[in-house]
Design a protein around this motif. Structure first.
Motif, PDB file in Angstrom:
ATOM      1  N   VAL A  64       5.934  14.788   3.728  1.00 43.53           N
ATOM      2  CA  VAL A  64       6.541  15.774   2.881  1.00 43.53           C
ATOM      3  C   VAL A  64       6.984  17.077   3.612  1.00 43.53           C
ATOM      4  CG1 VAL A  64       6.141  17.192   0.856  1.00 43.53           C
ATOM      5  CG2 VAL A  64       5.523  14.670   0.851  1.00 43.53           C
ATOM      6  N   VAL A  65       5.947  17.412   4.290  1.00 41.79           N
ATOM      7  CA  VAL A  65       6.139  18.988   4.898  1.00 41.79           C
ATOM      8  C   VAL A  65       7.134  18.835   5.991  1.00 41.79           C
ATOM      9  CG1 VAL A  65       3.806  19.818   4.409  1.00 41.79           C
ATOM     10  CG2 VAL A  65       4.049  18.699   6.528  1.00 41.79           C
ATOM     11  N   GLN A  66       7.776  17.563   6.628  1.00 47.28           N
ATOM     12  CA  GLN A  66       8.718  17.671   7.455  1.00 47.28           C
ATOM     13  C   GLN A  66      10.079  17.874   7.010  1.00 47.28           C
ATOM     14  OE1 GLN A  66       8.080  17.450  10.609  1.00 47.28           O
ATOM     15  NE2 GLN A  66       5.984  17.640   9.997  1.00 47.28           N
ATOM     16  N   VAL A 118      13.657  12.595  12.915  1.00 46.91           N
ATOM     17  CA  VAL A 118      12.313  12.204  13.868  1.00 46.91           C
ATOM     18  C   VAL A 118      11.180  12.013  13.445  1.00 46.91           C
ATOM     19  CG1 VAL A 118      11.377  12.640  16.214  1.00 46.91           C
ATOM     20  CG2 VAL A 118      13.963  13.238  15.734  1.00 46.91           C
ATOM     21  N   TRP A 119      10.565  13.226  12.677  1.00 43.81           N
ATOM     22  CA  TRP A 119       9.167  13.215  12.145  1.00 43.81           C
ATOM     23  C   TRP A 119       8.932  12.345  11.113  1.00 43.81           C
ATOM     24  CZ3 TRP A 119       6.140  14.082  16.059  1.00 43.81           C
ATOM     25  CH2 TRP A 119       6.689  14.782  17.161  1.00 43.81           C
ATOM     26  N   MET A 120       9.678  12.457  10.031  1.00 39.64           N
ATOM     27  CA  MET A 120       9.403  11.565   8.909  1.00 39.64           C
ATOM     28  C   MET A 120       8.924  10.082   9.152  1.00 39.64           C
ATOM     29  SD  MET A 120      11.802  13.227   5.988  1.00 39.64           S
ATOM     30  CE  MET A 120      11.160  14.108   4.609  1.00 39.64           C
ATOM     31  N   PRO A 121      10.076   9.412   9.947  1.00 40.08           N
ATOM     32  CA  PRO A 121       9.473   8.109  10.181  1.00 40.08           C
ATOM     33  C   PRO A 121       8.293   7.908  11.202  1.00 40.08           C
ATOM     34  CG  PRO A 121      11.930   8.565  10.470  1.00 40.08           C
ATOM     35  CD  PRO A 121      11.192   9.813  10.451  1.00 40.08           C
ATOM     36  N   ILE A 122       8.096   8.939  12.029  1.00 40.11           N
ATOM     37  CA  ILE A 122       6.914   8.716  13.143  1.00 40.11           C
ATOM     38  C   ILE A 122       5.529   8.726  11.791  1.00 40.11           C
ATOM     39  CG2 ILE A 122       5.439  10.128  14.474  1.00 40.11           C
ATOM     40  CD1 ILE A 122       8.052  10.647  16.018  1.00 40.11           C
ATOM     41  N   ILE A 129       5.533   5.566   9.583  1.00 39.31           N
ATOM     42  CA  ILE A 129       4.781   4.373  10.093  1.00 39.31           C
ATOM     43  C   ILE A 129       3.455   4.643   9.820  1.00 39.31           C
ATOM     44  CG2 ILE A 129       4.535   3.400  12.228  1.00 39.31           C
ATOM     45  CD1 ILE A 129       7.487   4.137  12.863  1.00 39.31           C
ATOM     46  N   ALA A 130       3.026   5.449  10.409  1.00 43.64           N
ATOM     47  CA  ALA A 130       1.415   5.882  10.075  1.00 43.64           C
ATOM     48  C   ALA A 130       0.847   5.555   8.452  1.00 43.64           C
ATOM     49  CB  ALA A 130       1.033   7.188  10.394  1.00 43.64           C
ATOM     50  N   VAL A 131       1.581   6.027   7.615  1.00 40.37           N
ATOM     51  CA  VAL A 131       1.455   5.911   6.119  1.00 40.37           C
ATOM     52  C   VAL A 131       1.487   3.959   5.933  1.00 40.37           C
ATOM     53  CG1 VAL A 131       2.365   5.750   3.928  1.00 40.37           C
ATOM     54  CG2 VAL A 131       2.601   7.888   5.335  1.00 40.37           C
ATOM     55  N   ALA A 132       2.341   3.437   6.508  1.00 44.77           N
ATOM     56  CA  ALA A 132       2.463   2.055   6.214  1.00 44.77           C
ATOM     57  C   ALA A 132       1.303   1.155   7.078  1.00 44.77           C
ATOM     58  CB  ALA A 132       3.882   1.403   6.830  1.00 44.77           C
TER      59      ALA A 132
END
Length: 119
Positions: free
Chosen positions: A20-22, A30-34, A37-40
């Motif tokens: 969210v803060v991204q 770039v950073w939302m998917p990174i 993936i950690a969320v998933a």
């Protein structure tokens, strides 16, 4: 609820916050998917659908390598009274720190996944 589910859910919520803060970041694509993936990865533990523990170890190594590569040429800290980007070095240090948190979380997820098999 087991400690495994609690820890994995807490990490998932932390990484949702990171996503969210991204939104206001210069490069959110770039950073939302990174962080997504950690969320998933954390939610897969929570839901009991996790891959083998070595997958989390591989993810941790990838996050740590990226963190090392992201480290700024000159460290100026990560926070100077406000969250504005005062210099590229501060932004790079923040990104490196975020990747390190992801790597540490993936190691914890690997441990939790291993404990799921033992129990």
């Amino acid at each position: 609820m087991s400690i495994t589910k609690i820890v994995s859910l807490l990490f998932a919520l932390l990484f949702v916050y990171f996503v969210v803060v991204q939104y206001n970041d210069p490069d959110p694509e770039v950073w939302m998917p990174i962080y997504g993936i950690a969320v998933a990865a954390c939610l897969s533990i929570f839901l009991g659908k996790a891959p083998r523990a070595y997958v989390y170890v591989i993810m941790a190594v990838a996050y740590f390598v990226a963190s090392y590569q992201q480290w700024p040429p000159q460290y100026e800290g990560v926070f100077w009274g406000e969250m504005k980007m005062r210099s590229i070095n501060i932004e790079l240090a923040r990104e490196s720190l975020g990747l390190t948190v992801c790597g540490m979380a993936m190691l914890i997820m690997a441990y939790l996944r291993r404990e799921m098999t033992v129990a």
